[in-house]
Design an enzyme around this catalytic site. Structure first.
Site, short mmCIF file in Angstrom:
data_model
loop_
_atom_site.label_atom_id
_atom_site.label_comp_id
_atom_site.label_asym_id
_atom_site.label_seq_id
_atom_site.Cartn_x
_atom_site.Cartn_y
_atom_site.Cartn_z
N ALA A 1 -12.81 60.22 84.01
CA ALA A 1 -13.44 59.80 85.27
C ALA A 1 -14.35 60.89 85.84
CB ALA A 1 -12.35 59.43 86.27
N VAL A 2 -13.83 62.10 85.98
CA VAL A 2 -14.63 63.17 86.60
C VAL A 2 -15.72 63.66 85.66
CG1 VAL A 2 -14.57 65.49 87.61
CG2 VAL A 2 -12.69 63.91 88.04
N GLY A 3 -15.38 63.84 84.38
CA GLY A 3 -16.36 64.34 83.42
C GLY A 3 -17.56 63.42 83.31
N ARG B 1 -0.93 68.47 93.08
CA ARG B 1 -1.76 68.98 91.97
C ARG B 1 -0.97 70.00 91.14
NH1 ARG B 1 -4.93 68.92 96.60
NH2 ARG B 1 -6.90 67.76 96.53
N ASP C 1 -14.12 69.85 98.88
CA ASP C 1 -13.34 69.83 100.12
C ASP C 1 -14.25 69.94 101.34
OD1 ASP C 1 -11.14 69.71 98.47
OD2 ASP C 1 -10.86 71.88 98.44
N ARG D 1 -15.73 66.59 101.99
CA ARG D 1 -14.74 65.72 102.67
C ARG D 1 -14.57 66.13 104.14
NH1 ARG D 1 -10.58 65.65 97.59
NH2 ARG D 1 -11.55 63.90 96.49
N HIS E 1 -7.33 75.00 96.81
CA HIS E 1 -7.59 73.57 96.61
C HIS E 1 -6.23 72.88 96.44
CE1 HIS E 1 -9.70 69.95 95.58
NE2 HIS E 1 -9.10 69.88 94.41
N1 LIG Z 1 -11.03 70.57 91.21
C1 LIG Z 1 -11.25 69.39 91.76
O1 LIG Z 1 -11.78 69.29 92.86
C2 LIG Z 1 -10.86 68.13 91.02
C3 LIG Z 1 -11.36 66.88 91.43
C4 LIG Z 1 -10.98 65.75 90.73
C5 LIG Z 1 -10.16 65.85 89.61
N2 LIG Z 1 -9.70 67.06 89.25
C6 LIG Z 1 -8.87 67.24 88.06
O2 LIG Z 1 -9.70 67.01 86.91
C7 LIG Z 1 -8.91 66.58 85.81
C8 LIG Z 1 -9.51 65.33 85.20
O3 LIG Z 1 -9.40 64.24 86.08
P1 LIG Z 1 -9.94 62.80 85.61
O4 LIG Z 1 -9.73 61.89 86.77
O5 LIG Z 1 -11.29 62.93 85.02
O6 LIG Z 1 -8.89 62.44 84.46
P2 LIG Z 1 -9.10 61.44 83.23
O7 LIG Z 1 -7.76 61.16 82.67
O8 LIG Z 1 -9.95 60.30 83.65
O9 LIG Z 1 -9.95 62.31 82.19
C9 LIG Z 1 -9.45 63.43 81.56
C10 LIG Z 1 -9.98 63.43 80.15
O10 LIG Z 1 -9.58 64.64 79.52
C11 LIG Z 1 -9.40 64.33 78.13
N3 LIG Z 1 -8.65 65.39 77.46
C12 LIG Z 1 -7.33 65.63 77.52
N4 LIG Z 1 -7.03 66.69 76.75
C13 LIG Z 1 -8.20 67.13 76.21
C14 LIG Z 1 -8.55 68.19 75.34
N5 LIG Z 1 -7.64 69.03 74.87
N6 LIG Z 1 -9.83 68.33 74.99
C15 LIG Z 1 -10.78 67.48 75.46
N7 LIG Z 1 -10.51 66.46 76.29
C16 LIG Z 1 -9.23 66.29 76.65
C17 LIG Z 1 -8.70 62.97 78.17
O11 LIG Z 1 -8.76 62.31 76.92
C18 LIG Z 1 -9.44 62.27 79.29
O12 LIG Z 1 -10.51 61.49 78.79
C19 LIG Z 1 -7.50 66.40 86.40
O13 LIG Z 1 -6.71 67.53 86.13
C20 LIG Z 1 -7.73 66.27 87.89
O14 LIG Z 1 -6.62 66.63 88.65
C21 LIG Z 1 -10.03 68.20 89.93
O1 LIG Z 2 -6.54 65.12 94.46
C1 LIG Z 2 -6.55 65.37 93.26
O2 LIG Z 2 -5.51 65.49 92.59
C2 LIG Z 2 -7.85 65.49 92.52
C3 LIG Z 2 -8.79 66.47 93.13
O3 LIG Z 2 -8.25 67.74 93.22
C4 LIG Z 2 -9.34 65.99 94.43
O4 LIG Z 2 -9.26 66.72 95.42
O5 LIG Z 2 -9.89 64.87 94.47
#
Ligand SMILES: NC(=O)c1ccc[n+]([C@@H]2O[C@H](COP(=O)([O-])OP(=O)(O)OC[C@H]3O[C@@H](n4cnc5c(N)ncnc54)[C@H](O)[C@@H]3O)[C@@H](O)[C@H]2O)c1
Ligand SMILES: O=C(O)C[C@H](O)C(=O)O
Length: 308
Positions: free
Chosen positions: A10-12, A88, A148, A151, A175
Site C-alpha cells: 500500500a505505502v510503496g 507500531r 505527522d 495530520r 513516530h
Molecule cells: N513511517 C510511517 O509514517 C509509516 C506510514 C505508513 C506505514 N508505515 C509502515 O510501512 C510498512 C508497510 O506498510 P504497508 O501498508 O505498505 O504494508 P503492505 O503489507 O501493504 O506492504 C508491505 C509489502 O512489503 C513486502 N515485503 C515483505 N517482506 C519483504 C522483503 N523482505 N523484501 C521486499 N518486500 C517485502 C510485502 O510483500 C508487501 O507487499 C509497515 O511496517 C507500516 O507500519 C509507516
Molecule cells: O499507524 C501506523 O501504524 C502506520 C503509520 O505509522 C501511520 O502513522 O500511518
C-alpha cells in the site's frame, strides 16, 4: 535520478505513484518479495502514464536487487503493517529482520544510496539501519514527522475552520501513539499563533487527535494508512532529487542535539541533495523538552529489543 522503493504494498505503491505524478525522477524501481507483485504494480502504474502525463519509468522486480543498482535514493516500506488495536512497536519482531536484510541488499548494489526508512516501528528501524548499513548518518532518514505534521495541519484546519493552506505546524519526537510532540506553541495561521484562536479544549483535541492519527485510520481501514504516508515520502524524495533544502521533521541520529545521543528521533532538518544537510535546533518550552526526553526514553527501550 533513480529511486528504489522496497515493498510494493500500500505505502510503496502510493509513494511510487506520487513520485511519478510529480515527474521529477527518471526511474522508479519497485521491489517486493511476493512473486510478480512489484512487476504487476509497476505495469499498472505505467499504464497511468499517458493518462496522468508523466514520463517517469516505473519497473518492478521480485527480489532482484541488481535492478536497483545505482539508486540515488531508496525507500524501505517492506514489512507488515499494524492491525486495529496494535501499536507500531509490536511490529518489531517481524520487521527488524526484513529491514536489516533489505538494507544489506540495497547498500550492496548502491553504495552511495540515501535511505528513507518507513517501516515501523520507524524510529527503531531507522536506528537499525544506522547500526547495520555502514552508511554515513546524513544518508539515513526516517519518515514520520512529515506525515505527522500533515495530520497536525489537518486537525488544526478543522479546529480553526480554516483552509489547510492557511495553517502551518510541525510534529517532532517519536513516530508513536504516545511519543509524538505536536508543537502547538509554534503553529500558526498565516503567521499568527493558533493559540490566539483556539480554546484550551480545542488545543487539547488537536494534540490528542494528531498523536493517534495513525491508529484512528488503522481502526477505520482495518490496516494502516497509505495515501498520506506515500505523499509524505514523495515530498522527502523530491527535496533530495531537486536539492530543495526544505526543512522537514525527520527521524535522524542525534549526537548531542536536543540533549540526546545514540538514538533516532524526529527533529527538523534541512533536506537536500546530500540527504540531511543540517539539523535545525529550535527552542522548546520546558514542557516540550520534558515530553521530548520522555519520548526518547520510550524509543530507547524499544531499541533495546534489537539484535544486530
Ligand atoms: N513511517 C510511517 O509514517 C509509516 C506510514 C505508513 C506505514 N508505515 C509502515 O510501512 C510498512 C508497510 O506498510 P504497508 O501498508 O505498505 O504494508 P503492505 O503489507 O501493504 O506492504 C508491505 C509489502 O512489503 C513486502 N515485503 C515483505 N517482506 C519483504 C522483503 N523482505 N523484501 C521486499 N518486500 C517485502 C510485502 O510483500 C508487501 O507487499 C509497515 O511496517 C507500516 O507500519 C509507516
Ligand atoms: O499507524 C501506523 O501504524 C502506520 C503509520 O505509522 C501511520 O502513522 O500511518
Amino acid at each position: 535520478m533513480k529511486v528504489t522503493v522496497v515493498g510494493a504494498g500500500a505505502v510503496g505503491a502510493s509513494c511510487a505513484e506520487y513520485i511519478a505524478m510529480k515527474d521529477f525522477c527518471s526511474e522508479v524501481v519497485l521491489v517486493d518479495i511476493k512473486e510478480g507483485f512489484a512487476e504487476g504494480k509497476a505495469m499498472d502504474l505505467m499504464q497511468t502514464a499517458s493518462l496522468n502525463g508523466f514520463d517517469t519509468k516505473i519497473t518492478g522486480t521480485t527480489g532482484d536487487y541488481s535492478k536497483t543498482a545505482g539508486s540515488h535514493v531508496a525507500v524501505i516500506t517492506s514489512g507488515i503493517p499494524r492491525k486495529p488495536g496494535m501499536t507500531r512497536e509490536e511490529l518489531i519482531g517481524i520487521n527488524a529482520g526484513i529491514v536489516k536484510d533489505v538494507t544489506a541488499n540495497l547498500v550492496k548494489h548502491s553504495p552511495e544510496v540515501i535511505i528513507i526508512v518507513v517501516s515501523n516501528p520507524m524510529d527503531t528501524m531507522a536506528y537499525l539501519v544506522h547500526k547495520t548499513s555502514g552508511l554515513p548518518k546524513h544518508k539515513i532518514i526516517g519518515m514520520g514527522g512529515a506525515l505527522d505534521s500533515a495530520r497536525f495541519q489537518y486537525r488544526l484546519a478543522e479546529a480553526l475552520e480554516a483552509p489547510i493552506s492557511d495553517v502551518n505546524g510541525m510534529v517532532i519526537a517519536a513516530h508513536s501513539d504516545t511519543g509524538m510532540l505536536p508543537l502547538l506553541s509554534k503553529a500558526t495561521r498565516n503567521g499568527v499563533p493558533v493559540t490566539e484562536f483556539l480554546s484550551d479544549e480545542q488545543q487539547k483535541y488537536v494534540i490528542e487527535e494528531t498523536k493517534v492519527g495513525g491508529a484512528t485510520l488503522t481502526k477505520l481501514l482495518g490496516t494502516s494508512a497509505w495515501y498520506a504516508p506515500g505523499a509524505a515520502v514523495s515530498v522527502m524524495v523530491q527535496a533530495i532529487a531537486c536539492d530543495q533544502k526544505k526543512m522537514i521533521p525527520c527521524s535522524l541520529m542525534l549526537e548531542g542535539e536536543y540533549g540526546q545521543n545514540d538514538i533516532c528521533l524526529g527533529v527538523p532538518a534541512i533536506i537536500g541533495k546530500n540527504g540531511i544537510e543540517n539539523i535545525v535546533n529550535i527552542t522548546l518550552t520546558a514542557d516540550e523538552q520534558l515530553k521530548f526526553a520522555e519520548a526518547a526514553n520510550a524509543v530507547r527501550e524499544v531499541n533495546g529489543d534489537l539484535k544486530f
